[in-house]
Each structure stands twice: as C-alpha cells, then as structure tokens.
Design a protein around this motif. Structure first.
Motif, PDB file in Angstrom:
ATOM      1  N   SER A   1       0.830  -1.198   0.000  1.00 37.16           N
ATOM      2  CA  SER A   1       0.000   0.000   0.000  1.00 37.16           C
ATOM      3  C   SER A   1       0.873   1.259   0.000  1.00 37.16           C
ATOM      4  O   SER A   1       0.591   2.225  -0.725  1.00 37.16           O
ATOM      5  CB  SER A   1      -0.907  -0.045   1.233  1.00 37.16           C
TER       6      SER A   1
ATOM      7  N   GLU B   1       1.896   9.477  -0.323  1.00 35.65           N
ATOM      8  CA  GLU B   1       3.045   9.402   0.587  1.00 35.65           C
ATOM      9  C   GLU B   1       4.250   9.974  -0.148  1.00 35.65           C
ATOM     10  O   GLU B   1       4.396   9.776  -1.359  1.00 35.65           O
ATOM     11  CB  GLU B   1       3.376   7.949   0.956  1.00 35.65           C
TER      12      GLU B   1
ATOM     13  N   GLN C   1      -9.485   0.629  -1.095  1.00 30.65           N
ATOM     14  CA  GLN C   1     -10.187  -0.511  -0.509  1.00 30.65           C
ATOM     15  C   GLN C   1     -11.588  -0.108  -0.008  1.00 30.65           C
ATOM     16  O   GLN C   1     -12.547  -0.850  -0.180  1.00 30.65           O
ATOM     17  CB  GLN C   1      -9.339  -1.026   0.654  1.00 30.65           C
TER      18      GLN C   1
HETATM   19  P1  ADP Z   1      -3.389  -1.625   4.993  1.00 30.50           P
HETATM   20  O1  ADP Z   1      -2.437  -2.751   5.302  1.00 30.50           O
HETATM   21  O2  ADP Z   1      -4.753  -2.096   4.602  1.00 30.50           O
HETATM   22  O3  ADP Z   1      -2.812  -0.624   4.046  1.00 30.50           O
HETATM   23  P2  ADP Z   1      -2.768  -0.531   7.581  1.00 30.50           P
HETATM   24  O4  ADP Z   1      -3.500  -1.033   8.784  1.00 30.50           O
HETATM   25  O5  ADP Z   1      -1.364  -0.981   7.336  1.00 30.50           O
HETATM   26  O6  ADP Z   1      -3.696  -0.819   6.336  1.00 30.50           O
HETATM   27  O7  ADP Z   1      -2.736   1.048   7.619  1.00 30.50           O
HETATM   28  C1  ADP Z   1      -3.867   1.838   7.815  1.00 30.50           C
HETATM   29  C2  ADP Z   1      -3.412   3.277   8.039  1.00 30.50           C
HETATM   30  O8  ADP Z   1      -2.581   3.345   9.202  1.00 30.50           O
HETATM   31  C3  ADP Z   1      -2.581   3.825   6.891  1.00 30.50           C
HETATM   32  O9  ADP Z   1      -2.907   5.173   6.707  1.00 30.50           O
HETATM   33  C4  ADP Z   1      -1.162   3.680   7.368  1.00 30.50           C
HETATM   34  O10 ADP Z   1      -0.326   4.680   6.802  1.00 30.50           O
HETATM   35  C5  ADP Z   1      -1.312   3.844   8.864  1.00 30.50           C
HETATM   36  N1  ADP Z   1      -0.330   3.033   9.603  1.00 30.50           N
HETATM   37  C6  ADP Z   1      -0.077   1.724   9.422  1.00 30.50           C
HETATM   38  N2  ADP Z   1       0.883   1.300  10.242  1.00 30.50           N
HETATM   39  C7  ADP Z   1       1.251   2.366  10.988  1.00 30.50           C
HETATM   40  C8  ADP Z   1       2.200   2.565  12.023  1.00 30.50           C
HETATM   41  N3  ADP Z   1       3.009   1.587  12.458  1.00 30.50           N
HETATM   42  N4  ADP Z   1       2.302   3.791  12.551  1.00 30.50           N
HETATM   43  C9  ADP Z   1       1.530   4.781  12.115  1.00 30.50           C
HETATM   44  N5  ADP Z   1       0.600   4.658  11.131  1.00 30.50           N
HETATM   45  C10 ADP Z   1       0.474   3.463  10.583  1.00 30.50           C
END
Ligand code: ADP
Ligand code: ADP
Length: 230
Positions: free
Chosen positions: A43, A53, A87
């Motif tokens: 992603s 990003e 999504q």
């Molecule tokens: P996906 O895997 O479906 O892309 P995530 O749960 O990884 O969804 O991410 C959802 C949101 O949270 C995104 O905007 C992502 O940038 C943010 N995010 C994911 N991991 C972290 C983290 N460790 N710290 C801060 N933000 C996060």
C-alpha cells in the motif's frame, strides 16, 4: 519507453524502512499485480506512486519526468492522469452517485454541468449502474460502491489506474462483479497497478506479477514465472 519508471525508491517512517531500493518500470497498457503478505509495503508503494506518501529517496518518473520535482500545477495534472481506487471506496456519502462522478470533472476539468452529467451517465452504464445515478452511496452494496468508485476514477480520463486492494472490503459474492469491470479495463488497454490478494485475477489478467515482502520486490515476472516457480 515506460509510462512509469521507479528508481531506487525508498520510504522510511522515522528509522523504519518500509520500502527499500525499488527499481521497476511499467509500460503503457501493462497490468501489474502486486502481491505479498500484509505489512510488506504494498500500500505504501502504491501511495508513493501518486504522492499520497512522499518517498524519502529515489525517483518516480512519469513519461520521463520526475514526479517528485513537480510543482503544484504539474502535480495536480499528474493526479488527473494517475487515478486511484481504494479498498474502502472513499465515496462522498452526502452526494448522490451522479454528483460523486461529476464533482472532479467540473472542478478540475471545468466541464459544464450537462457535459459532466453526460459523461457520468456513460461511465455508469459502462460499470452497469446507470439506474443508480440518483441514489446515495449508503444504499449501494459494497460491490456497487466499488464500481462507482472505479467510474469516478475513470471520469478524469486517467492513463494509469492504481488499485489498493479493491476487493478486500467486499463480501465474497461481490468480488466477481468488481474484478470483471477491472478485467474489461485491462482488455481495453488501461495501464493498471493492482495490489490484491486475488490470485486468480493476478494469474489471468496481469501481464506481470510483483511479489513484495519486507519492503522490496522479491520476484518480478509473468504470472507463470511467479506462480509456477519451483
Ligand atoms: P493496509 O495494510 O490495509 O494498508 P494498515 O493497517 O497498514 O492498512 O494502515 C492503515 C493506516 O494506518 C494507513 O494510513 C497507514 O499509513 C497507517 N499506519 C499503518 N501502520 C502504521 C504505524 N506503524 N504507525 C503509524 N501509522 C500506521
Ligand atoms: P501492506 O500494504 O503490504 O500491508 P503497508 O504499506 O500498509 O503494507 O505497510 C508497510 C509497513 O509500513 C507496515 O509495517 C506498516 O505498519 C508501516 N507503516 C505504514 N504506514 C505507516 C505510517 N504512517 N507510519 C509508520 N509506519 C507505517
């Protein structure tokens, strides 16, 4: 000449390296499926391609031009050319389906109201939802919402469409209707980068499959090469 060229792309959050030295090219008309485990960086990679990003190093070139050096006008032109489907659909809940489709073409492309309506209805017909023009997104199924979101992305006449797990939020019986719209787009020659867990789609529709894990692309090949390797 590739439509998108990615060179030494890197993305860090603080000290955490999420994308490491990605080097890839995408040709016009190609369908690339990006697969791999959760947390691999898929992603984040997609979001770096349209600058949702900001990469921390490297280059993304669109038709030879580094998008990281774009000024505001160039960036908004670029975002018209490279559409994104999420999504969770990201439709505007307080607007009808038709209004969702007309908003950007009117604001950004300065289409007249009637031209925007005509274009929107043509797109709704293409995704099989012409009868839903006047309803609000809440009254649609997930599959219908995602088809509206695809129509909305198409309303900008993009040259590339990025899909971030477009079927992951759907009930299983609605996955097929979205994938078949995507397959039609692929057959019409749309350049597509699709992050997906739908291996059947990747196998049948993709020209290339990238397997991403731990922040880099570990395999890059035709579906046969990636899925049949020993
Ligand atoms: P996906 O895997 O479906 O892309 P995530 O749960 O990884 O969804 O991410 C959802 C949101 O949270 C995104 O905007 C992502 O940038 C943010 N995010 C994911 N991991 C972290 C983290 N460790 N710290 C801060 N933000 C996060
Ligand atoms: P995938 O799409 O393959 O599931 P993501 O690109 O969502 O992977 O996430 C890759 C890694 O980056 C994960 O470890 C996630 O927690 C981390 N990450 C994503 N967004 C952020 C963020 N805004 N801040 C910190 N870490 C993030």
């Amino acid at each position: 000449k590739p439509i998108l060229a990615i060179d030494h792309l890197e993305k860090k959050y603080g000290d955490t390296v999420v994308l490491k030295d990605i080097n890839e090219q995408i040709q016009s008309g190609e369908v690339v499926c990006v697969i791999g485990p959760s947390g691999a960086g898929k992603s984040t990679f997609l979001r770096c391609l349209n600058l949702l990003e900001q990469p921390t190093a490297g280059e993304v070139r669109y038709k030879g031009q580094d998008i990281l050096k774009f000024n505001k006008t160039q960036l908004s032109d670029y975002r018209e050319k490279v559409g994104m489907v999420f999504q969770n659909f990201n439709l505007f809940p307080n607007m009808t389906v038709l209004e969702n489709l007309k908003l950007a073409p009117k604001r950004v492309k300065h289409l007249s109201d009637s031209d925007a309506t005509d274009a929107a209805l043509t797109l709704l017909e293409r995704v099989g939802l012409k009868d839903k023009a006047q309803v609000y997104p809440d009254s649609l199924s997930g599959g219908q919402k995602q088809r509206v979101a695809i129509a909305r992305a198409l309303a900008m006449n993009p040259e590339v469409l990025l899909f971030d797990e477009p079927t992951s939020a759907l009930d299983p019986e609605m996955v097929g209707e979205v994938l078949s719209v995507m397959q039609e787009l692929a057959e019409e020659g749309m350049t597509m980068v699709v992050v997906t867990h739908e291996m059947g789609f990747a196998r049948e529709v993709a020209n290339r499959v990238w397997f991403m894990a731990d922040g880099y692309i570990q395999e890059d090949g035709t579906p046969n090469e990636v899925f049949e390797h020993p």
